[in-house]
Motif scaffolding. Structure first.
Motif, PDB file in Angstrom:
ATOM      1  N   VAL A  54     -21.731 -56.295 -11.203  1.00 34.71           N
ATOM      2  CA  VAL A  54     -22.436 -55.199 -10.547  1.00 34.71           C
ATOM      3  C   VAL A  54     -23.621 -54.835 -11.426  1.00 34.71           C
ATOM      4  CG1 VAL A  54     -22.305 -52.835  -9.674  1.00 34.71           C
ATOM      5  CG2 VAL A  54     -20.292 -54.327  -9.517  1.00 34.71           C
ATOM      6  N   ASN A  55     -24.818 -55.180 -10.974  1.00 26.08           N
ATOM      7  CA  ASN A  55     -26.049 -54.867 -11.698  1.00 26.08           C
ATOM      8  C   ASN A  55     -26.485 -53.453 -11.327  1.00 26.08           C
ATOM      9  OD1 ASN A  55     -26.810 -57.151 -13.297  1.00 26.08           O
ATOM     10  ND2 ASN A  55     -27.128 -58.255 -11.389  1.00 26.08           N
ATOM     11  N   ASN A  56     -25.863 -52.486 -11.947  1.00 25.72           N
ATOM     12  CA  ASN A  56     -26.119 -51.089 -11.625  1.00 25.72           C
ATOM     13  C   ASN A  56     -27.089 -50.424 -12.600  1.00 25.72           C
ATOM     14  OD1 ASN A  56     -25.298 -48.520 -10.167  1.00 25.72           O
ATOM     15  ND2 ASN A  56     -24.760 -48.022 -12.271  1.00 25.72           N
ATOM     16  N   GLY A  60     -22.539 -48.529 -16.364  1.00 24.94           N
ATOM     17  CA  GLY A  60     -21.254 -48.014 -15.900  1.00 24.94           C
ATOM     18  C   GLY A  60     -20.785 -46.742 -16.563  1.00 24.94           C
ATOM     19  N   ALA A 104     -14.415 -57.867 -13.821  1.00 21.62           N
ATOM     20  CA  ALA A 104     -15.722 -57.365 -13.400  1.00 21.62           C
ATOM     21  C   ALA A 104     -16.531 -56.887 -14.592  1.00 21.62           C
ATOM     22  CB  ALA A 104     -15.551 -56.216 -12.414  1.00 21.62           C
ATOM     23  N   GLY A 162     -22.379 -45.802 -11.295  1.00 16.64           N
ATOM     24  CA  GLY A 162     -21.764 -46.856 -12.100  1.00 16.64           C
ATOM     25  C   GLY A 162     -20.371 -46.499 -12.566  1.00 16.64           C
ATOM     26  N   ILE A 205     -16.839 -60.741 -10.853  1.00 15.10           N
ATOM     27  CA  ILE A 205     -17.701 -59.758 -10.190  1.00 15.10           C
ATOM     28  C   ILE A 205     -18.735 -59.262 -11.189  1.00 15.10           C
ATOM     29  CG2 ILE A 205     -17.774 -57.493  -9.047  1.00 15.10           C
ATOM     30  CD1 ILE A 205     -14.697 -57.946  -8.491  1.00 15.10           C
ATOM     31  N   TYR A 233     -12.849 -49.817  -9.246  1.00 20.27           N
ATOM     32  CA  TYR A 233     -12.399 -51.184  -9.530  1.00 20.27           C
ATOM     33  C   TYR A 233     -11.106 -51.166 -10.346  1.00 20.27           C
ATOM     34  CZ  TYR A 233     -16.640 -53.528  -7.821  1.00 20.27           C
ATOM     35  OH  TYR A 233     -17.640 -54.042  -7.049  1.00 20.27           O
ATOM     36  N   ILE A 248     -17.951 -46.688  -9.718  1.00 23.77           N
ATOM     37  CA  ILE A 248     -17.596 -48.085  -9.413  1.00 23.77           C
ATOM     38  C   ILE A 248     -16.543 -48.579 -10.400  1.00 23.77           C
ATOM     39  CG2 ILE A 248     -18.459 -50.461  -9.410  1.00 23.77           C
ATOM     40  CD1 ILE A 248     -21.174 -49.270  -8.400  1.00 23.77           C
ATOM     41  N   VAL A 265     -19.720 -54.256 -15.036  1.00 23.91           N
ATOM     42  CA  VAL A 265     -20.526 -53.241 -14.364  1.00 23.91           C
ATOM     43  C   VAL A 265     -21.550 -52.720 -15.371  1.00 23.91           C
ATOM     44  CG1 VAL A 265     -20.547 -51.028 -13.152  1.00 23.91           C
ATOM     45  CG2 VAL A 265     -18.586 -52.580 -12.878  1.00 23.91           C
ATOM     46  N   THR A 266     -22.831 -53.054 -15.162  1.00 25.92           N
ATOM     47  CA  THR A 266     -23.865 -52.532 -16.043  1.00 25.92           C
ATOM     48  C   THR A 266     -24.200 -51.107 -15.607  1.00 25.92           C
ATOM     49  OG1 THR A 266     -25.760 -53.311 -14.742  1.00 25.92           O
ATOM     50  CG2 THR A 266     -24.819 -54.838 -16.371  1.00 25.92           C
TER      51      THR A 266
END
Length: 119
Positions: free
Chosen positions: A88-90, A15, A10, A20, A86, A27, A23, A12-13
């Motif tokens: 995740v555009n956080n 994060g 994954a 973030g 995955i 994960y 998440i 995760v931006t």
């Protein structure tokens, strides 16, 4: 539950803080390898110290508004882990105050991160 993300990779931006970071940690607890990003090295390093399973995590300085940075991020993650399962555009920013008192440069930066970065 555990291991629902075992074998997954994954990104995760945004994060390093708040939602973030939560998440990222979830994960990791679920078995994923997670590359998480943020714009500030020091905050990313601090976030890394608080992860439940840091051996499966990697922090990368990344600006979500930079197209070339996205290309490099994906190329580097694929080179290291073989895939990305995955995303995740956080990442997101806000401008203090209201639109009436926001200058054009602030507006463009906000749109570049919050909209263009997701694109």
């Amino acid at each position: 539950m555990v291991d629902r993300l075992k074998g997954k990779v994954a990104i995760v931006t945004g994060g390093t803080l708040g939602i973030g970071l939560s998440i990222v940690d979830l994960y990791l607890k679920e078995g994923a390898k997670v590359v998480f990003t943020g714009r500030r090295q020091k905050i990313g390093e601090e976030a890394f110290k608080h992860l439940s399973n840091p051996k499966n995590a990697k922090f990368v300085v990344h600006d979500a508004s930079n197209e070339e940075g996205w290309k490099k991020l994906f190329a580097d993650v694929i080179a290291e882990f073989g895939k990305v399962d995955i995303l995740v555009n956080n990442a997101g920013i806000g401008v203090p105050g209201d639109v009436e008192h926001t200058d054009y440069a602030q507006w463009r930066q906000t749109m570049a991160v919050n909209l263009d970065g997701v694109y």
